[in-house]
Design an enzyme around this catalytic site. Structure first.
Site, mmCIF file in Angstrom:
data_model
loop_
_atom_site.group_PDB
_atom_site.id
_atom_site.type_symbol
_atom_site.label_atom_id
_atom_site.label_comp_id
_atom_site.label_asym_id
_atom_site.label_seq_id
_atom_site.Cartn_x
_atom_site.Cartn_y
_atom_site.Cartn_z
ATOM 1 N N VAL A 102 2.033 6.367 7.300
ATOM 2 C CA VAL A 102 1.201 6.911 6.221
ATOM 3 C C VAL A 102 -0.251 6.531 6.528
ATOM 4 C CG1 VAL A 102 0.729 6.873 3.743
ATOM 5 C CG2 VAL A 102 3.097 6.731 4.574
ATOM 6 N N LYS B 131 4.891 2.844 11.979
ATOM 7 C CA LYS B 131 3.606 2.180 12.257
ATOM 8 C C LYS B 131 3.809 0.991 13.188
ATOM 9 C CE LYS B 131 -0.516 0.222 11.240
ATOM 10 N NZ LYS B 131 -0.205 -1.165 11.156
ATOM 11 N N HIS C 191 0.856 -1.191 0.000
ATOM 12 C CA HIS C 191 0.000 0.000 0.000
ATOM 13 C C HIS C 191 0.892 1.241 0.000
ATOM 14 C CE1 HIS C 191 1.049 0.140 4.222
ATOM 15 N NE2 HIS C 191 0.461 -1.007 4.444
ATOM 16 N N GLN D 102 6.830 -15.398 12.481
ATOM 17 C CA GLN D 102 6.377 -14.284 13.313
ATOM 18 C C GLN D 102 4.865 -14.329 13.559
ATOM 19 O OE1 GLN D 102 7.905 -11.317 10.390
ATOM 20 N NE2 GLN D 102 6.016 -10.196 10.817
ATOM 21 N N GLY E 190 8.798 1.160 8.883
ATOM 22 C CA GLY E 190 7.750 2.109 9.238
ATOM 23 C C GLY E 190 7.623 2.287 10.745
ATOM 24 N N SER F 130 -2.651 -0.287 6.486
ATOM 25 C CA SER F 130 -2.169 -1.600 6.894
ATOM 26 C C SER F 130 -2.717 -2.625 5.921
ATOM 27 C CB SER F 130 -2.667 -1.917 8.309
ATOM 28 O OG SER F 130 -2.546 -3.308 8.579
ATOM 29 N N HIS G 108 4.010 1.290 2.260
ATOM 30 C CA HIS G 108 5.187 0.584 1.730
ATOM 31 C C HIS G 108 5.873 1.421 0.647
ATOM 32 C CE1 HIS G 108 2.575 -2.999 2.936
ATOM 33 N NE2 HIS G 108 3.659 -3.198 3.644
HETATM 34 P P1 AMP Z 1 4.386 -5.243 6.559
HETATM 35 O O1 AMP Z 1 4.323 -5.594 5.118
HETATM 36 O O2 AMP Z 1 3.053 -4.888 7.145
HETATM 37 O O3 AMP Z 1 5.164 -6.217 7.376
HETATM 38 O O4 AMP Z 1 5.190 -3.895 6.633
HETATM 39 C C1 AMP Z 1 6.424 -3.740 5.995
HETATM 40 C C2 AMP Z 1 7.024 -2.419 6.399
HETATM 41 O O5 AMP Z 1 6.109 -1.367 6.049
HETATM 42 C C3 AMP Z 1 7.256 -2.289 7.912
HETATM 43 O O6 AMP Z 1 8.466 -1.596 8.135
HETATM 44 C C4 AMP Z 1 6.065 -1.488 8.363
HETATM 45 O O7 AMP Z 1 6.301 -0.753 9.536
HETATM 46 C C5 AMP Z 1 5.879 -0.568 7.177
HETATM 47 N N1 AMP Z 1 4.526 -0.025 7.147
HETATM 48 C C6 AMP Z 1 3.358 -0.718 7.230
HETATM 49 N N2 AMP Z 1 2.311 0.122 7.225
HETATM 50 C C7 AMP Z 1 2.819 1.383 7.138
HETATM 51 C C8 AMP Z 1 2.251 2.685 7.096
HETATM 52 N N3 AMP Z 1 0.943 2.884 7.143
HETATM 53 N N4 AMP Z 1 3.086 3.744 7.011
HETATM 54 C C9 AMP Z 1 4.433 3.568 6.973
HETATM 55 N N5 AMP Z 1 5.021 2.360 7.001
HETATM 56 C C10 AMP Z 1 4.238 1.285 7.084
#
Ligand code: AMP
Length: 281
Positions: free
Chosen positions: A176, A149, A34, A61, A147, A185, A37
């Site tokens: 974001v 987040k 999204h 995880q 992130g 998310s 990312h």
């Molecule tokens: P994920 O694919 O959810 O494991 O996230 C991959 C990376 O993207 C991680 O470093 C998250 O913290 C980051 N991330 C996920 N959602 C957001 C967001 N809304 N804003 C910024 N970074 C994000």
């Protein structure tokens, strides 16, 4: 852009880029990309001439009752989005490629992994730290972007890098959000329309806490009471809401320096997390 399913192919591509003099960047993800990312990828691009994105839904995880099987996946779309951002390599391994049978070496960041999501998801941060350490050994990045987040995850990784002398610069990127405040998310996908509306109580609770602290409130308990009221008005089922030291994640009673307010709540069956910094007046 090259798509590599293998460790060897990814490492060779990264080493070739480095030999050409490029600074190497890495953005680890679980895919279903999204705008959050994509912002991470842009931040990596600003700091590195060669950027790898990893796309791996990391089984270690997830807890046994969590959403590993139904975690959203959209490989072709993710490939196109990465291509659009000028990514050099997409590393998309299978679980078998990442984990040799009988693996018994793990990275545990002891104290930082215990509270907050670590309490609710035993083993989660061991899985995260281990897979990120592996990704660092595979891609050998100069800079890796994460992130805010996932605030606790960011602190766990920063600590791992410091403790194990990993030669990687870790960059954190502000969360974001959609225009109405909802933190982006991949799991927002699970929400019905009605649940998505209810989910706005998370960012509303954080904003209200920020206002309260900016207006002079320093008692963490009082701020958390306000948060609990807003979440319950939004019919979110609170997992935790805690105010903690921004770096050590130690519990905080009085807000006398910038601290983090982190929360996790269930909207229906979907567990969402969000956080904000609280800066005293
Ligand atoms: P994920 O694919 O959810 O494991 O996230 C991959 C990376 O993207 C991680 O470093 C998250 O913290 C980051 N991330 C996920 N959602 C957001 C967001 N809304 N804003 C910024 N970074 C994000």
């Amino acid at each position: 852009m090259q798509v590599h399913p293998t460790i060897a192919g990814t490492r060779a591509a990264s080493r070739t880029a480095r030999a050409r003099g490029a600074r190497v960047g890495l953005v680890p993800t679980m895919g279903y990309l999204h705008r959050g990312h994509l912002e991470l990828i842009r931040q990596a691009r600003e700091r590195a001439q060669w950027v790898a994105v990893s796309l791996f839904v990391n089984p270690t995880q997830f807890g046994p009752t969590e959403d590993l099987e139904r975690y959203p996946r959209a490989f072709e779309r993710d490939v196109a989005l990465c291509e659009g951002e000028g990514v050099d390599v997409l590393f998309a391994p299978s679980p078998a490629e990442m984990y040799t049978p009988g693996a018994q070496t793990f990275v545990t960041v002891e104290e930082l992994s215990k509270p907050l999501c670590g309490a609710a998801r035993p083993g989660h941060f061991r899985g995260v730290a281990t897979v990120v350490a592996k990704l660092f050994h595979i891609v050998e990045p100069d800079v890796a972007v994460f992130g805010e987040k996932d605030y606790q995850q960011l602190q766990v990784i920063r600590r791992m890098v410091r403790d194990l002398d990993m030669p990687v610069e870790v960059v954190g990127v502000p969360t974001v959000r959609d225009a109405d405040g909802l933190a982006l998310s991949s799991r927002n996908q699970y929400l019905s329309r009605e649940e998505r509306d209810r989910a706005l109580c998370l960012s509303r609770a954080l904003a209200s806490a920020r206002d309260l602290v900016a207006a002079g409130e320093t008692d963490a308990e009082r701020v958390l009471e306000r948060v609990a009221v807003i979440l319950s008005e939004g019919t979110a089922e609170l997992d935790y809401a805690e105010i903690r030291d921004a770096e050590t994640l130690a519990a905080v009673q009085r807000i006398e320096r910038p601290v983090v307010l982190a929360l996790a709540a269930r909207i229906g069956a979907t567990r969402l997390i969000d956080n904000t910094m609280l800066t005293p007046a």
